[in-house]
Write an enzyme that holds these catalytic residues in place. Structure first.
Site, mmCIF file in Angstrom:
data_model
loop_
_atom_site.group_PDB
_atom_site.id
_atom_site.type_symbol
_atom_site.label_atom_id
_atom_site.label_comp_id
_atom_site.label_asym_id
_atom_site.label_seq_id
_atom_site.Cartn_x
_atom_site.Cartn_y
_atom_site.Cartn_z
ATOM 1 N N ASN A 13 0.841 -1.208 0.000
ATOM 2 C CA ASN A 13 0.000 0.000 0.000
ATOM 3 C C ASN A 13 0.870 1.250 0.000
ATOM 4 O OD1 ASN A 13 -2.815 -1.107 0.678
ATOM 5 N ND2 ASN A 13 -1.523 -2.050 2.241
ATOM 6 N N ILE A 15 2.948 4.659 0.283
ATOM 7 C CA ILE A 15 4.212 5.162 -0.263
ATOM 8 C C ILE A 15 5.118 3.998 -0.666
ATOM 9 C CG2 ILE A 15 6.121 6.789 0.072
ATOM 10 C CD1 ILE A 15 4.669 7.969 2.463
ATOM 11 N N ASN A 85 10.295 0.310 4.856
ATOM 12 C CA ASN A 85 9.233 1.306 4.794
ATOM 13 C C ASN A 85 8.029 0.997 5.696
ATOM 14 O OD1 ASN A 85 7.320 3.289 3.219
ATOM 15 N ND2 ASN A 85 6.386 1.257 3.007
ATOM 16 N N TYR A 150 5.671 7.213 18.067
ATOM 17 C CA TYR A 150 6.051 7.282 16.654
ATOM 18 C C TYR A 150 7.347 8.086 16.464
ATOM 19 C CZ TYR A 150 5.675 8.268 11.637
ATOM 20 O OH TYR A 150 5.929 8.377 10.295
ATOM 21 N N LYS A 154 11.012 6.842 15.110
ATOM 22 C CA LYS A 154 11.662 7.378 13.910
ATOM 23 C C LYS A 154 13.021 8.000 14.258
ATOM 24 C CE LYS A 154 8.488 6.185 10.888
ATOM 25 N NZ LYS A 154 8.748 5.072 9.952
HETATM 26 N N1 LIG Z 1 2.030 9.075 4.938
HETATM 27 C C1 LIG Z 1 2.745 9.980 5.571
HETATM 28 O O1 LIG Z 1 2.336 11.146 5.727
HETATM 29 C C2 LIG Z 1 4.118 9.637 6.096
HETATM 30 C C3 LIG Z 1 4.962 10.702 6.493
HETATM 31 C C4 LIG Z 1 6.235 10.400 6.986
HETATM 32 C C5 LIG Z 1 6.650 9.083 7.067
HETATM 33 N N2 LIG Z 1 5.796 8.091 6.681
HETATM 34 C C6 LIG Z 1 6.293 6.718 6.808
HETATM 35 O O2 LIG Z 1 6.205 6.103 5.543
HETATM 36 C C7 LIG Z 1 5.936 4.715 5.719
HETATM 37 C C8 LIG Z 1 4.701 4.335 4.884
HETATM 38 O O3 LIG Z 1 3.608 5.126 5.265
HETATM 39 P P1 LIG Z 1 2.200 5.028 4.475
HETATM 40 O O4 LIG Z 1 1.435 6.273 4.775
HETATM 41 O O5 LIG Z 1 2.463 4.652 3.072
HETATM 42 O O6 LIG Z 1 1.510 3.822 5.274
HETATM 43 P P2 LIG Z 1 0.499 2.673 4.733
HETATM 44 O O7 LIG Z 1 -0.327 2.302 5.928
HETATM 45 O O8 LIG Z 1 -0.198 3.094 3.500
HETATM 46 O O9 LIG Z 1 1.483 1.491 4.373
HETATM 47 C C9 LIG Z 1 2.190 0.813 5.385
HETATM 48 C C10 LIG Z 1 2.309 -0.645 5.000
HETATM 49 O O10 LIG Z 1 3.037 -1.323 6.037
HETATM 50 C C11 LIG Z 1 2.419 -2.573 6.259
HETATM 51 N N3 LIG Z 1 2.716 -3.044 7.614
HETATM 52 C C12 LIG Z 1 2.249 -2.562 8.786
HETATM 53 N N4 LIG Z 1 2.728 -3.288 9.810
HETATM 54 C C13 LIG Z 1 3.516 -4.250 9.283
HETATM 55 C C14 LIG Z 1 4.281 -5.315 9.827
HETATM 56 N N5 LIG Z 1 4.319 -5.553 11.149
HETATM 57 N N6 LIG Z 1 4.979 -6.124 8.985
HETATM 58 C C15 LIG Z 1 4.934 -5.919 7.635
HETATM 59 N N7 LIG Z 1 4.208 -4.930 7.060
HETATM 60 C C16 LIG Z 1 3.514 -4.111 7.878
HETATM 61 C C17 LIG Z 1 0.924 -2.330 6.044
HETATM 62 O O11 LIG Z 1 0.217 -3.542 5.751
HETATM 63 C C18 LIG Z 1 0.954 -1.380 4.850
HETATM 64 O O12 LIG Z 1 0.919 -2.052 3.610
HETATM 65 C C19 LIG Z 1 5.780 4.490 7.223
HETATM 66 O O13 LIG Z 1 7.022 4.055 7.762
HETATM 67 C C20 LIG Z 1 5.457 5.862 7.736
HETATM 68 O O14 LIG Z 1 5.823 6.044 9.087
HETATM 69 C C21 LIG Z 1 4.566 8.334 6.199
#
Ligand SMILES: NC(=O)c1ccc[n+]([C@@H]2O[C@H](COP(=O)([O-])OP(=O)(O)OC[C@H]3O[C@@H](n4cnc5c(N)ncnc54)[C@H](O)[C@@H]3O)[C@@H](O)[C@H]2O)c1
Length: 243
Positions: A13, A15, A85, A150, A154
């Site tokens: 899913n 990013i 990620n 969180y 990070k």
């Molecule tokens: N979206 C934002 O605004 C944002 C900003 C800064 C950093 N991030 C970081 O980017 C990354 C992705 O964020 P996103 O918004 O795309 O999230 P998302 O929820 O769309 O995707 C995260 C994915 O990680 C998987 N996941 C969760 N727990 C897991 C586990 N224990 N083992 C394996 N897979 C697991 C989920 O099934 C999902 O597919 C994260 O690390 C998040 O902290 C996101």
């Protein structure tokens, strides 16, 4: 010709899926480790003519991550890049954060990258080639309320990256961090919809960040061109400039 396999966690899913698509365009075969179903990502990668492997993996489990490494070693060797990620970001005040929630966030966001590195770094060191990109967040530098677990996780990712970079640098393996700003994903919108109304306005580039806006950073950090960049954190946040 393939550039080898890029392993990406959490790429079913959001990013992570965009990182996978970009690295496939760059010429990597793709292996996805996610607790969720990566069928949609498979279609995107195969559309780029690259090979794809996925397994249900919980990045908090030493057994699950080691089993995945063995499967990838059979299905799509060699692994030349690893993007850690997978992450969760429950929006809870310090008062609402109990020890179980704290442990869960630290476990997915910080133990996860550690365990995936334990599973994949030995092979990279042996082959004297590897690019590791860990994912942090610009919340680390901002006034980020309701995110104690969180932001702690990070910050840990940034520290882990800097320390590991020093241990593997002589073996041709680089370890860096991408720190995205608020990025448009379904998960983030369902955690906090209102933040999208005000946070983009304080960025130097004042619009909502899409996953496609930041994938180029991961592309660079996985490329031959970044061979002398290691232990670094690159913020991809539209210029949310403080201090
Ligand atoms: N979206 C934002 O605004 C944002 C900003 C800064 C950093 N991030 C970081 O980017 C990354 C992705 O964020 P996103 O918004 O795309 O999230 P998302 O929820 O769309 O995707 C995260 C994915 O990680 C998987 N996941 C969760 N727990 C897991 C586990 N224990 N083992 C394996 N897979 C697991 C989920 O099934 C999902 O597919 C994260 O690390 C998040 O902290 C996101």
């Amino acid at each position: 010709m393939s550039k080898g396999t890029a392993v990406i966690t959490g790429a079913a899913n959001g990013i992570g899926q965009a990182y996978a698509q970009r690295l496939a365009i760059d010429g990597f075969d793709i292996a996805v480790a996610d607790v969720g179903d990566a069928t949609a990502t498979k279609a995107l990668i195969e559309a780029e003519g690259r090979r794809f492997f996925a397994a249900k993996v919980d990045v908090t489990s030493p057994a699950s991550t080691l089993e995945f490494a063995a499967e990838v070693a059979k299905a799509l060797p060699p692994v030349t890049a690893l993007v850690n990620n997978a992450g969760i970001y429950p929006w809870k005040s310090f008062e609402e954060t109990d020890y179980d929630l704290w442990r869960k966030v630290i476990s997915v966001n910080l133990d996860g990258p550690f365990l995936m590195c334990k599973a994949f770094v030995p092979g990279m060191v042996e082959r004297k080639l590897g690019r590791i990109v860990n994912v942090a967040s610009t919340t680390f530098w901002l006034n980020s309320t309701q995110m104690t677990s969180y932001v702690a996780s990070k910050g840990g990712v940034i520290g882990f990256t800097r320390a590991l970079a020093g241990e593997v640098g002589a073996s041709g393996v680089t370890v860096n961090v991408i720190a995205p700003g608020l990025t448009n994903t379904k998960s983030m919108r369902s955690e906090n919809q209102e933040i999208f109304d005000y946070l983009p306005k304080v960025q130097a580039i004042p619009r909502v960040i899409e996953p496609s806006d930041i994938v180029g950073v991961v592309s660079f950090l996985c490329s031959a061109d970044s061979a002398f960049v290691t232990g670094q954190t690159i913020a991809a946040d539209g210029g949310n400039i403080r201090n």
